[in-house]
Design an enzyme around this catalytic site. Structure first.
Site, PDB file in Angstrom:
ATOM      1  N   ARG A   1      15.636  24.169  24.820  1.00  0.00           N
ATOM      2  CA  ARG A   1      15.537  23.357  26.028  1.00  0.00           C
ATOM      3  C   ARG A   1      14.780  24.141  27.088  1.00  0.00           C
ATOM      4  O   ARG A   1      15.200  25.246  27.448  1.00  0.00           O
ATOM      5  CB  ARG A   1      16.952  22.997  26.513  1.00  0.00           C
ATOM      6  CG  ARG A   1      16.963  22.226  27.784  1.00  0.00           C
ATOM      7  CD  ARG A   1      18.339  21.689  28.195  1.00  0.00           C
ATOM      8  NE  ARG A   1      18.151  21.129  29.523  1.00  0.00           N
ATOM      9  CZ  ARG A   1      18.680  21.600  30.635  1.00  0.00           C
ATOM     10  NH1 ARG A   1      19.536  22.604  30.604  1.00  0.00           N
ATOM     11  NH2 ARG A   1      18.381  21.052  31.784  1.00  0.00           N
TER      12      ARG A   1
ATOM     13  N   HIS B   1      13.276  20.788  36.839  1.00  0.00           N
ATOM     14  CA  HIS B   1      14.323  21.792  37.004  1.00  0.00           C
ATOM     15  C   HIS B   1      14.054  22.515  38.334  1.00  0.00           C
ATOM     16  O   HIS B   1      13.761  23.707  38.359  1.00  0.00           O
ATOM     17  CB  HIS B   1      14.342  22.738  35.808  1.00  0.00           C
ATOM     18  CG  HIS B   1      15.646  23.464  35.603  1.00  0.00           C
ATOM     19  ND1 HIS B   1      16.349  23.440  34.414  1.00  0.00           N
ATOM     20  CD2 HIS B   1      16.373  24.246  36.434  1.00  0.00           C
ATOM     21  CE1 HIS B   1      17.441  24.186  34.532  1.00  0.00           C
ATOM     22  NE2 HIS B   1      17.481  24.700  35.749  1.00  0.00           N
TER      23      HIS B   1
ATOM     24  N   GLU C   1      20.526  18.798  36.817  1.00  0.00           N
ATOM     25  CA  GLU C   1      21.484  19.029  37.907  1.00  0.00           C
ATOM     26  C   GLU C   1      20.998  18.538  39.271  1.00  0.00           C
ATOM     27  O   GLU C   1      20.808  19.342  40.197  1.00  0.00           O
ATOM     28  CB  GLU C   1      21.836  20.518  37.993  1.00  0.00           C
ATOM     29  CG  GLU C   1      22.427  21.076  36.709  1.00  0.00           C
ATOM     30  CD  GLU C   1      23.009  22.476  36.885  1.00  0.00           C
ATOM     31  OE1 GLU C   1      22.861  23.060  37.980  1.00  0.00           O
ATOM     32  OE2 GLU C   1      23.627  22.975  35.931  1.00  0.00           O
TER      33      GLU C   1
ATOM     34  N   ASN D   1      26.173  20.227  31.748  1.00  0.00           N
ATOM     35  CA  ASN D   1      26.141  21.679  31.963  1.00  0.00           C
ATOM     36  C   ASN D   1      27.523  22.087  32.457  1.00  0.00           C
ATOM     37  O   ASN D   1      28.010  21.556  33.461  1.00  0.00           O
ATOM     38  CB  ASN D   1      25.109  22.060  33.027  1.00  0.00           C
ATOM     39  CG  ASN D   1      23.681  21.855  32.543  1.00  0.00           C
ATOM     40  OD1 ASN D   1      23.444  21.498  31.394  1.00  0.00           O
ATOM     41  ND2 ASN D   1      22.728  22.086  33.438  1.00  0.00           N
TER      42      ASN D   1
ATOM     43  N   GLU E   1      23.922  23.154  28.882  1.00  0.00           N
ATOM     44  CA  GLU E   1      24.009  24.537  29.366  1.00  0.00           C
ATOM     45  C   GLU E   1      25.459  24.981  29.320  1.00  0.00           C
ATOM     46  O   GLU E   1      26.363  24.234  29.722  1.00  0.00           O
ATOM     47  CB  GLU E   1      23.533  24.696  30.824  1.00  0.00           C
ATOM     48  CG  GLU E   1      22.049  24.661  31.009  1.00  0.00           C
ATOM     49  CD  GLU E   1      21.627  24.815  32.467  1.00  0.00           C
ATOM     50  OE1 GLU E   1      22.351  25.483  33.256  1.00  0.00           O
ATOM     51  OE2 GLU E   1      20.579  24.267  32.819  1.00  0.00           O
TER      52      GLU E   1
HETATM   53  C1  FCB Z   1      22.667  26.056  36.361  1.00  0.00           C
HETATM   54  C2  FCB Z   1      21.159  25.909  36.368  1.00  0.00           C
HETATM   55  C3  FCB Z   1      20.427  27.001  35.657  1.00  0.00           C
HETATM   56  C4  FCB Z   1      21.072  28.350  35.894  1.00  0.00           C
HETATM   57  C5  FCB Z   1      22.550  28.293  35.592  1.00  0.00           C
HETATM   58  C6  FCB Z   1      23.266  29.591  35.757  1.00  0.00           C
HETATM   59  O1  FCB Z   1      23.172  25.472  37.520  1.00  0.00           O
HETATM   60  O2  FCB Z   1      20.785  24.681  35.766  1.00  0.00           O
HETATM   61  O3  FCB Z   1      19.091  26.968  36.082  1.00  0.00           O
HETATM   62  O4  FCB Z   1      20.818  28.764  37.172  1.00  0.00           O
HETATM   63  O5  FCB Z   1      23.153  27.347  36.414  1.00  0.00           O
END
Ligand code: FCB
Length: 453
Positions: free
Chosen positions: A81, A125, A170, A295, A355
């Site tokens: 990803r 992102h 996010e 995530n 994530e």
């Molecule tokens: C998430 C983000 C990623 C990274 C992790 C630790 O919030 O998507 O880019 O910073 O946290």
């Protein structure tokens, strides 16, 4: 002990991946005709970003992507990803397309496919082209159209090769850190702007999804960061505080996407700052997804506190619990809770854990330069157990991506927080797979068989 019903391993077609993002690893932002992003500009403002001098290099992935592909092969990943830097592809954000920028991603994607690794692409992102911020950024009513046009450009170049598309990563962090608290780019601090941007990001998601679908793209989704909110006590005031915190952080994006309405609490919490959210826009925001990404890193325990911002909700540190270097509590059970909630709202929509990972200050051991990071391995295994238990409960979980493949730039925290399965030495960019990377590779090789506790 695992119950008899719980599978010992994961489905054969499960995606075993790792995740990265463009700003955090690529470096060379202006190479080959790329444009500046809001993060590159933010890092030039004094005091905004730690290790600002490292930002133009990051993990030097733009130049070392082939080596990084080799690392993915060594780890045995079957999915990767990554995100596309909008300003690399469209330096001004709209209009002219920079073919050399697209070619970088085409080479990467072709390399992944040759290696049998599914390319899972995130369009946004957090790195808006700086030129678009100058025109109002996500506050501009046309930002949804800008995003849709960008999505179409990337699809035209890579659409036949990308396995999965995410519109946004996010969006809550963009709204909260970028526009409410100002600790992320573009550094605004306004509750009214934050709420408007939250809604505009959902409008942009909808416009991007529609553009991709019209172009024939499949496997379209979005990635949300979800963090269960536990009340600090059974007292009604604490329970209500946890509900407010939850509506703001989890419901703000989950509910409109999956139910077509914002949480009922939100307009009251924002008061006069709540934006117009016309029914036709909400209907469009709810258009069907092919998958949803979660995530997950931590939970929070919340207490009523009238001094704690407009939510009157304060997160309480759990002094007895283990924490990672970000100060986030390590709480694997929260992953199961979040997956249950998403499944309840979204079923039968497939879910991916897009994530999950942990930062620790690991360093090479004296003996032979091996990097022993048992806490990261334990973190991953504990969360994979939760994933396996979710599968056993019937949740259609299709994949798991470790954050992150490489040590990288952790936004405003610079190089100080290291999440990688692979260490990157900031002095010379040398890569070394950590013990957790080898552990993950073993798990993948064994079809997801986890060491039993
Ligand atoms: C998430 C983000 C990623 C990274 C992790 C630790 O919030 O998507 O880019 O910073 O946290």
């Amino acid at each position: 002990m695992s119950s008899a019903a719980e599978p010992r391993s994961f489905p054969p077609d499960f995606l075993w991946g790792a995740a990265t993002s463009a700003y955090q690893i690529e470096g060379s932002p202006l190479a080959d005709g790329g444009g500046e992003s809001i993060w590159h500009r933010f890092a030039r403002e004094p005091g905004r970003v730690r290790d600002a001098e490292a930002v133009p290099i990051a993990s030097d992935h733009y130049r070392r992507w082939q080596e990084d592909l080799g690392l993915m092969r060594t780890l045995g990943l079957n999915a990767y990803r990554f995100s596309v830097a909008w300003a690399r592809v469209m330096p001004a954000g709209t209009g002219a397309v920079n073919q050399a920028g697209l070619d970088f991603y085409r080479r990467l994607v072709d390399g992944l496919l040759t290696a049998g690794i599914r390319p899972c692409l995130t369009l946004y992102h957090w790195d808006l082209p700086a030129a678009l911020e100058d025109r109002g950024g996500w506050l501009h009513p046309d930002s949804a159209d800008w995003f849709a046009a960008y999505a179409a450009v990337v699809h035209a170049a890579l659409g036949d090769r990308v396995a999965m598309w995410a519109t946004f990563n996010e969006p809550w962090v963009v709204m909260d850190a970028g526009y409410l608290h100002g600790c992320h780019a573009p550094g605004h601090r306004s509750r009214a702007e934050a709420a408007q941007v939250g809604h505009n990001l959902l409008r942009a998601h909808a416009a991007g999804l529609a553009a991709l679908r019209a172009a024939g793209a499949r496997q379209l989704g979005i990635v949300l960061n979800l963090e269960p909110k536990y009340p600090a006590s059974e007292a009604p005031a604490d329970r209500a505080a946890a509900q407010r915190a939850d509506a703001y952080m989890n419901g703000f994006f989950l509910d409109p996407l999956l139910t077509g309405a914002y949480p009922a609490l939100l307009p009251g919490l924002f008061g006069a700052d709540w934006p117009a959210t016309p029914a036709a826009e909400l209907a469009r925001i709810r258009q069907p997804l092919d998958w949803i990404g979660v995530n997950y890193y931590t939970r929070s325990v919340v207490r009523h506190d009238p001094e704690a911002g407009f939510l009157a909700a304060a997160a309480l540190r759990q002094p007895e619990a283990p924490h990672m270097a970000t100060n986030w509590e390590i709480y694997p059970a929260g992953l199961g809770k979040v997956l249950d909630r998403v499944w309840q709202l979204a079923r039968p929509l497939p879910i991916y854990i897009t994530e999950n990972g942990a930062a620790f200050p690991d360093a090479p051991s004296a003996a032979g330069g091996r990097i022993e990071d048992p806490r990261r391995s334990d973190y991953l295994v504990a969360h994979l157990r939760e994933a396996r238990a979710a599968l056993a409960r019937g949740i259609d979980l299709r994949g798991y991506f470790v954050w992150s493949l490489l040590d990288n730039l952790e936004w405003a925290e610079g190089l100080s927080l290291r999440f990688g399965l692979v260490r990157v030495d900031p002095a010379n960019q040398e890569r070394t797979i950590k013990a957790s990377g080898y552990r993950y590779a073993e798990i993948i090789r064994a079809g997801g068989r986890l060491p039993e506790p």
